[in-house]
Scaffold this active site. Structure first.
Site, PDB file in Angstrom:
ATOM      1  N   ASP A  20       6.169   3.044   4.661  1.00 37.84           N
ATOM      2  CA  ASP A  20       7.152   2.066   5.152  1.00 37.84           C
ATOM      3  C   ASP A  20       7.194   2.028   6.676  1.00 37.84           C
ATOM      4  OD1 ASP A  20       8.975   1.015   2.703  1.00 37.84           O
ATOM      5  OD2 ASP A  20       8.332   3.077   2.324  1.00 37.84           O
ATOM      6  N   ASP A  60       3.980  -0.853   2.459  1.00 42.16           N
ATOM      7  CA  ASP A  60       4.721  -1.515   3.536  1.00 42.16           C
ATOM      8  C   ASP A  60       4.237  -1.065   4.911  1.00 42.16           C
ATOM      9  OD1 ASP A  60       6.168  -3.050   1.825  1.00 42.16           O
ATOM     10  OD2 ASP A  60       8.070  -2.000   2.086  1.00 42.16           O
ATOM     11  N   HIS A 129       6.578  -5.734   0.782  1.00 42.50           N
ATOM     12  CA  HIS A 129       6.613  -6.595   1.969  1.00 42.50           C
ATOM     13  C   HIS A 129       5.227  -7.138   2.309  1.00 42.50           C
ATOM     14  CE1 HIS A 129      10.730  -6.272   3.752  1.00 42.50           C
ATOM     15  NE2 HIS A 129      10.799  -5.308   2.862  1.00 42.50           N
ATOM     16  N   HIS A 217       5.312   2.693  -4.986  1.00 42.84           N
ATOM     17  CA  HIS A 217       6.172   1.958  -4.058  1.00 42.84           C
ATOM     18  C   HIS A 217       7.139   1.120  -4.887  1.00 42.84           C
ATOM     19  CE1 HIS A 217       6.926   0.328   0.045  1.00 42.84           C
ATOM     20  NE2 HIS A 217       7.397  -0.703  -0.649  1.00 42.84           N
TER      21      HIS A 217
END
Length: 677
Positions: A20, A60, A129, A217
């Site tokens: 992330d 991410d 994302h 994730h």
């Protein structure tokens, strides 16, 4: 600042763990725009200075799936500086990489490619994302993979049939089996695991000698009944799970007692929201694996992360304040923020260590501005002496007092109040009343105290009954349009659904023989109900045309079409395929889970029932007509005949623009046009 580590011994695999990174988050902000890539660069330099054997990234890497040129440049620069070099990579690849990278033309790991000098390979999965979109289902990780800078693995091409293949490494006497699973929509992945649609390939040779590690994730905790991945769904042959997506850093291994594997949640490397989880200290981790000893985890604090201080206070607990004295309230809050800024600056100086010199005025002026969030409960006192809430200042105006001293100059303070129950009166129905309060609180915390657009869309769709389009699909289309900037998502969804349902109705004999508009509307309602259920589970339902054909007109209720129950007998069954090293022969073996799914994990079909119980749409009347301004762009289905124009509303005196009464969908016009043909 910890000293650099020497080279690991011949039997130790040293791995840097991160997740992330969200490179590109808020990159247009003049103060915090460069935070994400600066911290990512620090992480890459930590990997290089500590002589790791590989870097493991758990999703991410980018904040969006279409990163800017600036974000892509900074990531590629850091990867090239950290991962390329003359130092040979000592990891021997034992498995066939083409089984993992089969979706790409380059099916080998980058450090075995003779065209590159890779000293530290990076293995990464895509998150929610930076996920794959478009016709070719490409994501930013695919671009980095094809450029030879990273190894993108764990890709999922079919959400209802997932095969998890490992990469098998060996260094000396230590063997590592690396698994990965990219981000999949949580509800869909929950159902796939429940239906036994996830299989794991495990090596058959030298069983018991492998250290099995997996990157995922997904939501780690249950935001709703099925919108997360329970740890109990993962196979018990795993030794360590690296959990991405959750931004709170938990700097130690957490043991799962029922599955006997450890879980590490590294957290994000940049604060993407102003909440408690992001205010925790941020680390990256170095993991050392050796065949004759348990794994060793070393947390390394990040020094480039902007200091973040968060505090919650209640004005009714401050005895000196009066609800009507707005000046005294503002002065008190200013004092609280000043204390938080001073505390944050002290923490920043500690992180800088020897790099900070108090005697240098330039260093003092260049001290990174901290992130400050003060949450203030301004509800009225509970002593009953006053029903007046504390009079507070406009939050943006208040926050702008600290320009130049904080990084978030527009949202330093957040005002909220708790509702008081009034005795003897019936409580009014609140917005989002169909949602669990805990779920809303989680969503608000993730969004920095603000509800996400998906929650608003969900609430709107639950309160209305769409005449034709399935609510579930509409919600997904809106999410793609807002979050992923897919401009055509809504148009493609509406075109596809209307075209599909027109074809179904035209092929129905009852419809072709009918001249009664009311019967046609009834058939439309049936198609809509069937499609709503079909959208939630396309595999468990008969064809929509069969539903219409076998159901008397105007007699289908909302409970007539239900989703068949999943056999819970297979819930505890995990399929595993054992693959010999460097062999194409596969032996399929069904391995029952040693431990039953914990009673604390709720496997419920409540969400599915909510999707199935679609309220019956009312007949098309005046309430089903919406007024569109003539200046707005009218959407027209490609199958609409020009012979059936919508009726025009008469122009009233004083009106400035023409308005047109248009049905919510032009499905009736399309159907009539096709019947005329």
């Amino acid at each position: 600042m910890m000293e650099s580590m020497e080279y690991p011994d011949a039997d130790t695999i040293r791995i840097l763990l991160t997740t992330d990174n969200h490179v590109g988050y808020n990159e247009n902000d003049p103060i915090t725009g460069d935070d994400s890539w600066k911290t990512f660069h620090e992480i890459m330099m930590i990997a290089k200075n500590n002589n790791v054997d590989m870097i493991l990234q758990s999703g991410d890497l980018f904040h969006v799936n279409k990163p800017s040129k600036k974000s892509m440049y900074q990531v590629m620069k850091s990867l090239r500086l950290a991962c390329m070099g003359d130092k040979p990579c000592e990891l021997e690849l034992l498995s066939d990489p083409s089984q993992v990278f089969h979706y790409n033309e380059f099916t080998n790991v980058n450090y075995e490619d003779p065209n590159f000098n890779i000293s530290i390979p990076l293995f990464g999965i895509s998150g929610n994302h930076d996920d794959a979109t478009g016709d070719s289902l490409l994501c930013p990780m695919d671009l980095l993979h094809v450029s030879g800078l990273i190894n993108h693995y764990g890709k999922v091409l079919e959400a209802d049939k997932i095969q998890v293949m490992p990469l098998l490494f060996q260094k000396g006497n230590t063997k590592l089996a690396l698994y990965g699973l990219q981000s999949v929509r949580d509800e869909r992945l929950f159902r796939t695991f429940k239906e036994g649609g996830v299989t794991f390939e495990v090596p058959t040779m030298r069983e018991g000698e492998w250290f099995n590690m997996m990157c995922v994730h997904q939501n780690h905790t249950g935001h709703t009944n099925t919108a997360f991945l329970p740890e109990q769904f993962l196979p018990d042959f795993l030794d360590l799970v690296i959990w991405g997506h959750e931004h709170e850093c938990i700097p130690n291994l957490v043991r799962n007692p029922t599955k006997n594997f450890d879980v590490l949640q590294p957290g994000s490397s940049v604060a993407t929201s102003l909440c408690d989880a992001e205010a925790q200290p941020k680390y990256v981790f170095i993991l050392e694996i050796r065949f004759d000893s348990p794994p060793k985890l070393i947390p390394i604090p990040l020094t480039t992360v902007r200091t973040f201080i968060m505090k919650t206070i209640s004005l009714k607990d401050v005895e000196i304040l009066k609800p009507h004295d707005s000046d005294a309230i503002s002065n008190y809050l200013v004092g609280q923020v000043n204390e938080m800024i001073n505390e944050a600056n002290e923490k920043t100086k500690e992180k800088l260590g020897n790099d900070y010199d108090e005697t240098d005025p330039d260093i003092i002026s260049q001290l990174p501005a901290p992130l400050i969030r003060l949450r203030v409960d301004y509800s009225a006192p509970e002593n009953g002496q006053s029903l007046l809430d504390f009079q507070v200042e406009n939050p943006r105006r208040f926050s702008n007092r600290f320009v130049g001293r904080v990084a978030n100059t527009n949202n330093v303070v957040q005002f909220f109040k708790k509702k008081r129950a009034t005795a003897g009166t019936k409580a009014k129905q609140e917005p989002f009343s169909g949602y669990n309060k805990k779920d809303l609180e989680n969503l608000m915390n993730e969004g920095g105290g603000e509800l996400e657009i998906q929650t608003l869309v969900n609430d709107m769709l639950n309160k209305m009954s769409l005449s034709l389009l399935p609510e579930l699909g509409m919600n997904e289309a809106v999410k793609k349009f807002v979050d992923k900037d897919e401009k055509t998502a809504l148009k493609e969804f509406i075109d596809h659904e209307i075209d599909n349902e027109v074809n179904i109705l035209v092929s129905n004999k009852d419809f072709l023989r009918s001249e009664n508009p009311e019967e046609m509307k009834g058939l439309i309602k049936q198609v809509k109900r069937a499609n709503s259920v079909r959208a939630s589970s396309p595999h468990d339902l008969p064809e929509v045309s069969d539903v219409i054909k076998n159901t008397p007109r105007n007699s289908m209720s909302k409970n007539d079409v239900v989703m068949s129950d999943v056999d819970d007998g297979d819930d505890n069954l995990i399929q595993a395929k054992k693959t010999p090293l460097r062999s194409s022969r596969k032996v399929t073996k069904r391995i029952p889970s040693k431990k039953p799914i914990s009673d604390s994990i709720v496997i419920s079909d409540e969400d599915d029932a909510a999707n199935e119980s679609v309220p019956e749409a009312e007949n098309l009347d005046d309430e089903d007509i919406i007024a569109l301004s003539s200046t707005e762009e009218d959407y027209t289905s490609p199958r609409v005949s020009k012979k059936a124009p919508p009726s025009r509303k008469k122009k009233t005196a004083g009106s400035r623009s023409k308005t047109t009464k248009t049905p919510k969908t032009d499905i009736l016009g399309s159907l009539l046009a096709r019947k005329r043909k």
